[in-house]
Design a protein around this motif. Structure first.
Motif, short mmCIF file in Angstrom:
data_model
loop_
_atom_site.label_atom_id
_atom_site.label_comp_id
_atom_site.label_asym_id
_atom_site.label_seq_id
_atom_site.Cartn_x
_atom_site.Cartn_y
_atom_site.Cartn_z
N LEU A 101 0.85 -1.20 0.00
CA LEU A 101 0.00 0.00 0.00
C LEU A 101 0.88 1.25 0.00
N VAL A 102 0.70 2.08 -1.02
CA VAL A 102 1.41 3.36 -1.10
C VAL A 102 0.45 4.46 -0.68
N SER A 103 0.83 5.25 0.31
CA SER A 103 0.03 6.41 0.70
C SER A 103 0.93 7.64 0.69
N TYR A 104 0.36 8.77 0.32
CA TYR A 104 1.17 9.97 0.13
C TYR A 104 0.38 11.21 0.49
N ARG A 105 1.10 12.25 0.86
CA ARG A 105 0.54 13.57 1.08
C ARG A 105 1.63 14.57 0.74
N VAL A 106 1.42 15.35 -0.31
CA VAL A 106 2.38 16.35 -0.76
C VAL A 106 1.66 17.68 -0.95
N ILE A 107 2.41 18.72 -1.23
CA ILE A 107 1.83 20.06 -1.42
C ILE A 107 2.02 20.47 -2.87
N SER A 108 0.93 20.89 -3.51
CA SER A 108 0.99 21.29 -4.91
C SER A 108 1.59 22.69 -5.04
N ALA A 109 1.84 23.08 -6.28
CA ALA A 109 2.47 24.37 -6.52
C ALA A 109 1.62 25.53 -6.04
N ASP A 110 0.30 25.35 -5.92
CA ASP A 110 -0.57 26.43 -5.45
C ASP A 110 -0.88 26.30 -3.95
N SER A 111 -0.01 25.59 -3.22
CA SER A 111 -0.04 25.51 -1.75
C SER A 111 -1.14 24.63 -1.19
N HIS A 112 -1.77 23.81 -2.00
CA HIS A 112 -2.84 22.94 -1.52
C HIS A 112 -2.34 21.51 -1.39
N PRO A 113 -2.82 20.74 -0.39
CA PRO A 113 -2.35 19.37 -0.21
C PRO A 113 -2.95 18.41 -1.23
N ILE A 114 -2.15 17.43 -1.62
CA ILE A 114 -2.60 16.34 -2.48
C ILE A 114 -2.40 15.06 -1.70
#
Length: 549
Positions: A101-114
């Protein structure tokens, strides 16, 4: 006049309520996971050395928020992941067969979480592991609402600075006191600074997916060290510097110089530019153009609405007919230029963010944009009426109708600001159409335990979508011990659409474990029936309904 005042107040109140009550889209991310290697739900023959995630926009990492779980639930990732533009690479250890299981949380270029999660399998599929710490959790509703309100107050603060300062420096009659409009300007500074500080605070739980007071000092340090944090700190510094320079102007001592006003203008441009640097324009396909256009749009809004507040609140009630005869024509020209810039910049930016006619009608962003356009059209109609009244006022004086018209403009534009506060939290149509909402690549699956008097059967079917599906079966005695099965038989049927039972080929892996593959050709609630023979004469059947989408 009291009716007009009530209309303006009702508009402001309705705007705040709209900012609080209007929900953003279910996920607040503004980019999409474009692809991964291994792909979601893929079965690869050998364990890969890395997992790669490719997004539609450049992203920034969130410390400790990316993980890969092995089939036994242990961590399979090692070291810190790396990012290069739109690609995140995760190094792996271990070669165990089964489902990861791959889980992720990153921040996009417009400062919103993905945020998102997906499984892949090595050799053979198994029951997907469950993450104890869900890094792919969405945004807390309280945090999302607080961010929208903070943005609304930030917009309100900006217009209470720019428009009133311009009026005080260029149109304010010398005989009128500046104490009351000065308080309005200081309120604008207070709202802008409070909004910026709140944005920094809220970005922590927004980024980490925690509650309003979630996250720790390290998470705050991460926010302060990010692009978002740097821009917000610049905004705070610029606003504080502008507050020092504007003091003589508000006091009316005449201490301000032309150079002070020039520096104040530069600071105003810098402050306005910080808004697009932390929003959609920074991730636009033509980022430089979008940032300039959005800054022009915001500045024009602040000039127009801030000037209207000064006109409604102070000049129309206090200035005499002679002064208004000189002020109103000049203000009318200002408003015409500001509205023209507002409409032109807003239209251009909408074309960039929406992209297609389908995106305008089929996405939340597009529908909100249409609501905003409709409200702007209403305000422009009232503004055109106000302009005619201003021309008559300059000739003979009709300030009461002008003030009523301005009150309606302010009430409607308060709602427009609220729509804008929600709009900047909503995925643009150009990204909403690129993949799943919010960029989440979360697989669907069916997990259930079917029981009867003879046994308990743990069933996993994934991805639970139209097409090929993997089925895993684990048989247990009622007391929870593994149950040896001699023969496994399974069928899948869709009674609602008269689809007769389809035989599912099952492969016995161990005494109590079997796997199979079945192609489900259409969506619906499929009935799976499992018959387990445990001896020469003993067998039993259980059934369950699997929603296939």
């Amino acid at each position: 006049m009291r009716t007009a005042a009530r209309a303006a107040f009702a508009g402001v109140l309705l705007g705040l309520l709209l900012a609080i009550l209007t929900p953003a889209s279910p996920a607040s991310a503004h980019a999409v996971l474009k692809s991964s290697d291994p792909a979601a739900d893929a079965i690869v023959p050998e364990a890969p050395a890395t997992v790669s995630l490719v997004f539609t926009e450049p992203v920034q990492l969130v410390a400790g928020r990316i993980q890969v779980l092995a089939p036994d639930g242990s961590r399979a990732d090692q070291g810190e992941p790396s990012v290069a533009g739109t690609t995140v690479t995760i190094r792996l250890r271990g070669e165990a067969q089964g489902t990861y299981l791959v889980s992720y949380r990153v921040i996009s270029a417009d400062s919103h979480p993905i945020a998102g999660a997906f499984p892949y399998s090595v050799g053979v599929a198994s029951t997907p592991p469950v993450a104890a710490d869900d890094t792919s959790a969405g945004v807390d509703p309280v945090v999302r609402t607080a961010i929208a309100v903070a943005k609304y107050l930030g917009y309100a603060g900006l217009l209470l600075i720019i428009g009133p300062v311009m009026v005080l420096s260029l149109l304010w009659p010398h005989r009128l006191q500046r104490r009351a409009p000065g308080r309005l300007v200081w309120t604008g500074f207070g709202l802008t600074l409070a909004s910026a500080l709140a944005a920094l605070w809220l970005q922590v739980p927004y980024t980490t997916g925690t509650g309003l007071f979630g996250g720790g000092w390290s998470d705050l340090q991460g926010v302060l060290g990010s692009t978002f944090g740097a821009v917000m700190l610049v905004r705070i510094g610029v606003v504080c510097a502008a507050a020092l320079l504007v003091r003589p102007l508000i006091a009316g001592t005449g201490g301000e110089s032309r150079s002070d006003l020039a520096v104040l203008t530069v600071l105003g441009v810098a402050a306005v530019s910080t808004w697009p640097l932390t929003g959609h324009p920074s991730a636009s396909p033509v980022a430089a153009v979008s940032i300039v256009i959005d800054a022009v749009h915001l500045a024009a809004m602040a000039v127009w609405l801030g000037g209207l507040v000064m006109l409604f609140g102070f000049l129309l009630p206090r200035a005499d007919e002679r002064e208004l005869g000189a002020i109103l024509p000049i203000w009318s020209r200002w408003a015409t230029v500001a509205v023209g810039a507002l409409v032109l910049a807003g239209t251009t930016q909408a074309l960039i963010e929406v992209g297609t006619l389908d995106g305008l009608v089929s996405t939340t962003y597009g529908r909100l944009m249409m609501v905003k356009v409709g409200l702007v059209a209403l305000v422009l109609a009232v503004a055109a009426y106000s302009r005619r009244l201003v021309q008559r006022a300059a000739a003979g004086g009709v300030t009461r109708p002008v003030r009523r018209a301005v009150a309606v403009e302010l009430g409607a534009t308060a709602v427009i600001l609220a729509v804008t506060a929600v709009l900047v939290q909503t995925p643009p149509a150009r990204t909403a159409a690129a993949g799943p909402a919010g960029g989440q690549a979360v697989t669907t699956s069916y997990d259930a335990t079917l029981t009867n008097e003879s046994f308990r059967l743990q069933v996993t079917a994934f991805p639970a979508t139209v097409g090929n599906n993997s089925i895993h079966l684990y048989a247990y005695n009622p007391d929870g011990t593994p149950l040896p099965v001699v023969e496994w038989v399974a069928t899948a049927a869709l009674p609602a659409q008269n689809v007769e039972p389809i035989a599912v080929d099952l492969l016995r892996i161990t005494d109590n474990h079997a796997i199979g593959e079945v192609s489900l050709p259409t969506a619906g609630d499929w009935e799976l029936r499992f018959t387990l023979r445990t001896s020469e004469i003993e067998q039993s059947t259980v059934a369950g309904t699997v929603p296939i989408r």
